[in-house]
Each structure stands twice: as structure tokens, then as C-alpha cells.
Write a protein that holds these residues in place. Structure first.
Motif, short mmCIF file in Angstrom:
data_model
loop_
_atom_site.label_atom_id
_atom_site.label_comp_id
_atom_site.label_asym_id
_atom_site.label_seq_id
_atom_site.Cartn_x
_atom_site.Cartn_y
_atom_site.Cartn_z
N GLU A 157 0.88 -1.04 0.21
CA GLU A 157 0.02 -0.08 -0.09
C GLU A 157 0.87 1.19 0.06
O GLU A 157 2.09 1.03 0.31
N PHE A 158 0.39 2.46 -0.29
CA PHE A 158 1.15 3.62 -0.26
C PHE A 158 0.05 4.76 -0.17
O PHE A 158 -0.38 5.28 -0.93
N TRP A 159 0.03 5.35 1.26
CA TRP A 159 -0.95 6.43 1.46
C TRP A 159 -0.53 6.97 2.68
O TRP A 159 0.46 6.67 3.24
N ASP A 174 -3.70 -1.13 -2.58
CA ASP A 174 -3.42 -2.68 -3.31
C ASP A 174 -2.50 -2.11 -4.52
O ASP A 174 -3.28 -1.60 -5.44
N ARG A 175 -1.17 -2.23 -4.60
CA ARG A 175 -0.42 -2.30 -5.63
C ARG A 175 0.67 -3.27 -5.61
O ARG A 175 0.76 -4.04 -4.86
N ILE A 176 1.13 -3.21 -7.15
CA ILE A 176 2.43 -3.96 -7.23
C ILE A 176 3.60 -3.23 -6.75
O ILE A 176 3.65 -2.00 -6.76
N LEU A 215 3.59 -1.03 3.74
CA LEU A 215 3.04 0.39 3.53
C LEU A 215 3.91 1.24 2.94
O LEU A 215 3.52 2.31 2.45
N ALA A 216 5.13 1.03 2.49
CA ALA A 216 5.87 1.73 1.65
C ALA A 216 7.30 1.02 1.51
O ALA A 216 7.55 -0.04 2.42
N LEU A 217 8.04 1.41 0.30
CA LEU A 217 9.20 0.46 0.25
C LEU A 217 10.33 0.82 1.19
O LEU A 217 11.06 -0.18 1.54
N GLN A 218 9.97 2.03 1.82
CA GLN A 218 10.85 2.30 2.94
C GLN A 218 10.80 1.16 4.01
O GLN A 218 11.71 0.85 4.49
N GLN A 219 9.46 0.78 4.32
CA GLN A 219 9.30 -0.15 5.59
C GLN A 219 9.90 -1.54 4.99
O GLN A 219 10.46 -2.10 6.00
N PRO A 243 15.25 0.45 -6.17
CA PRO A 243 14.68 1.18 -7.11
C PRO A 243 13.11 0.89 -6.94
O PRO A 243 13.13 -0.19 -7.05
N ASN A 244 12.34 1.76 -6.88
CA ASN A 244 10.88 1.51 -6.96
C ASN A 244 10.38 1.51 -8.23
O ASN A 244 10.29 2.26 -9.08
N LYS A 245 10.21 0.36 -8.91
CA LYS A 245 9.91 -0.01 -10.28
C LYS A 245 8.42 0.03 -10.54
O LYS A 245 7.63 -0.89 -10.08
#
Ligand SMILES: O=c1[nH]c(=O)c2[nH]c(=O)[nH]c2[nH]1
Length: 296
Positions: A157-159, A174-176, A215-219, A243-245
Motif C-alpha cells: 500500500e502507499f497512502w 493495493d499495488r504492485i 506500507l512503503a518500500l521504505q518499510q 529502485p521502486n519499479k
């Protein structure tokens, strides 16, 4: 006021070496890209052209090939330690060395259900890496991997991010999530079963990527580094570059189709770049010189 020579190093970059072990008809191969850099009493070379302390980069290259013949290469960490210690121990005026090795992976081609004796295929761009720094009689090892491509088709997720007048990104639950992992981990000492440690750290980070509801690529980055370090007391820190593809949902409404997170456009650029160090709070930072040129 004067002008002086700052930190420097020199060596041969990207010595490509393929070594075949032919002890039995079932050959094994090692495919490496080796770079060496030497440091030391090199002011004379830069200030006056005095090359008396400059072991030629050509000799460094030859040493890499000769070492591969004189003894089995073994784990890349051991090969790098051998090379680095050799240069520092034998070259006049050389007090430090950095040996970088990328290892390309080859798999046996399956023939009739078993791997062929001497035919191989490379099915991935992933590389195993090491960076060994020799500083006098001290040795430091930072190992890792590059270009390990992973993807989660949900569980990301990202919000909750700040919005301003330039924001267009829609919040999503809900994302890739896809990335190409570059990871480097710093060992606290050199008394390590390098191969076993590598396989376990890789598997642990992959498992953390898979099982973290992100909840983020950082997490995800933090969870991957944390999981590896919890299992591996020999590791002081893990550096990750992710890298966030981005995968964008294709709008199919124009032709009356509902796209329920099924069809995506995979963008190659631009990409988010999420990077960080996961570390122990009771271990000192490594000098920058273990990662690149001192003070660069
Ligand atoms: O996982 C993410 N982290 C971000 O910082 C970010 N920024 C963005 O636009 N998308 C994402 N995704």
C-alpha cells in the motif's frame, strides 16, 4: 596557501576472469569481475611523476589471473582477501588495498533430468558481490548482491503522505511492489563461512520482502535489513538501494473494461530510489574508506 594531493587510489578495474575447474569431467566454473585499487605512499607519483611506488595496474591484473591458477579461487571473499593482503604485504609503499569482486552465476543446463557436466546457462542478472578493504594488517569485508529483481503482486500500500498543489498520485491500498535489490552488508570480522552466510542473508531478505505487508518500500527496506541482522550476529549493518519499479494501472474504461488490479504498465523510468542503512545501535559506523575512496 598551497595545493596538495588529496585521497587517492589506483588499480585495474573490471578484470574479467572465467576459471574452469577440470579436476573431474564434471567441471565447475567461476565467473568473476575483479577490480583492485591500491593506496599508500603515492604522493611522489602525483606530484613529481616518481613511479617507484606504483605497482603497475597491468601487474595487478596479471596477479589476479595468476592467483586464480595458483590455488582454487574459492569464495570471492577469500580470493579478495588473498589478493589484497598480497598487494599490501609485498608492494613497496602500498599500505592499503581495495578488492571488489562481482560474481556471475551459472547453472548447469538440464539434460535428461540432470545438470550437464560442462554446459551452463546464465538465467539471471543477479550478481554476488564483495568489497574487501585491507588497511595495514586490518581486513574489512562488505559483501552483498546486485540486481536481484523481486515483485509482489499485492500486499503493498502507499497512502498517508503529504499532499500539496503538485500532488497527483492517488493513495492506494493495493499495488504492485517491485524492485531490483542492491544490498551490501558489513561483517564485523573475517571468521565467517562466506558462502553459508551469503545464502542465508539472501534467503532471509527475500522472505522478509515477501512476508512484509508493505506500507512503503521504505518499510520493506527496514524489515529486510532487520531480518538479516537478527539472524546474523556477524553482520554490523546492511545497506540497501531499492529502485521502486513503478507499475501503473492501465485505464481500460475507455473500452468498457474494468481493470481490477490486473493489467499494469511497467515503467522503466523515472523510478523512486529508496536507500538506507539498517544498523546496530551499539556498533560504530564504518569509515567511508571501506565503501569508496577515503572522503569521496
Ligand atoms: O513505497 C513508496 N515510497 C515512496 O516514498 C513513494 N513515493 C511515491 O510516489 N511512491 C512511493 N512508494
Amino acid at each position: 596557501m598551497g595545493i596538495v594531493m588529496g585521497p587517492n587510489q589506483y588499480g585495474k578495474a573490471e578484470v574479467r576472469i572465467v576459471s574452469v575447474n577440470r579436476d573431474t569431467p564434471r567441471h565447475t566454473i567461476k565467473d568473476l569481475n575483479v577490480s583492485s585499487s591500491l593506496r599508500g605512499d603515492l604522493d611522489g607519483a602525483h606530484l613529481t611523476g616518481d613511479n617507484s611506488k606504483v605497482l603497475p595496474t597491468d601487474t595487478q591484473k596479471n596477479t589476479v589471473y595468476a592467483f586464480a591458477k595458483e590455488a582454487p579461487i574459492g569464495e570471492i571473499e577469500d580470493f579478495a582477501l588473498r589478493l589484497g593482503r598480497h598487494f599490501v604485504g609485498t608492494a613497496d609503499g602500498i599500505t592499503g588495498a581495495r578488492i571488489l569482486i562481482d560474481e556471475y552465476s551459472w547453472e548447469r543446463i538440464p539434460v535428461g533430468g540432470t545438470g550437464h557436466d560442462h554446459s551452463f546457462a546464465r538465467s539471471t542478472d543477479e550478481k554476488r558481490t564483495t568489497a574487501v578493504t585491507i588497511d595495514g594488517d586490518q581486513a574489512h569485508v562488505v559483501s552483498g548482491l546486485k540486481d536481484l529483481i523481486v515483485l509482489k503482486s499485492t500486499g503493498s500500500e502507499f497512502w498517508g503522505y503529504p499532499k500539496d498543489k503538485y500532488t497527483t498520485l492517488a493513495e492506494t491500498n493495493d499495488r504492485i511492489l517491485a524492485t531490483a535489490v542492491t544490498a551490501r552488508w558489513r561483517y564485523l570480522h573475517t571468521d565467517v563461512d562466506w558462502g553459508k552466510s551469503f545464502e542465508s542473508i539472501r534467503a532471509t531478505m527475500l522472505e522478509a520482502f515477501a512476508t512484509t505487508h508493505s506500507l512503503a518500500l521504505q518499510q520493506s527496506l527496514y524489515e529486510m535489513g532487520k531480518a538479516a541482522m537478527e539472524k546474523h550476529p556477524e553482520v554490523a549493518e546492511v545497506r540497501l538501494s531499492l529502485p521502486n519499479k513503478h507499475h501503473f494501472l492501465v485505464d481500460l474504461e475507455y473500452c468498457g473494461l474494468e481493470n481490477n488490479n490486473e493489467v499494469f504498465f511497467a515503467a522503466d523510468r523515472p523510478y523512486g530510489l529508496i536507500e538506507g542503512v539498517v544498523k546496530r545501535d551499539d556498533v560504530d559506523e564504518a569509515p567511508q574508506a571501506w565503501y569508496s575512496l577515503p572522503q569521496f
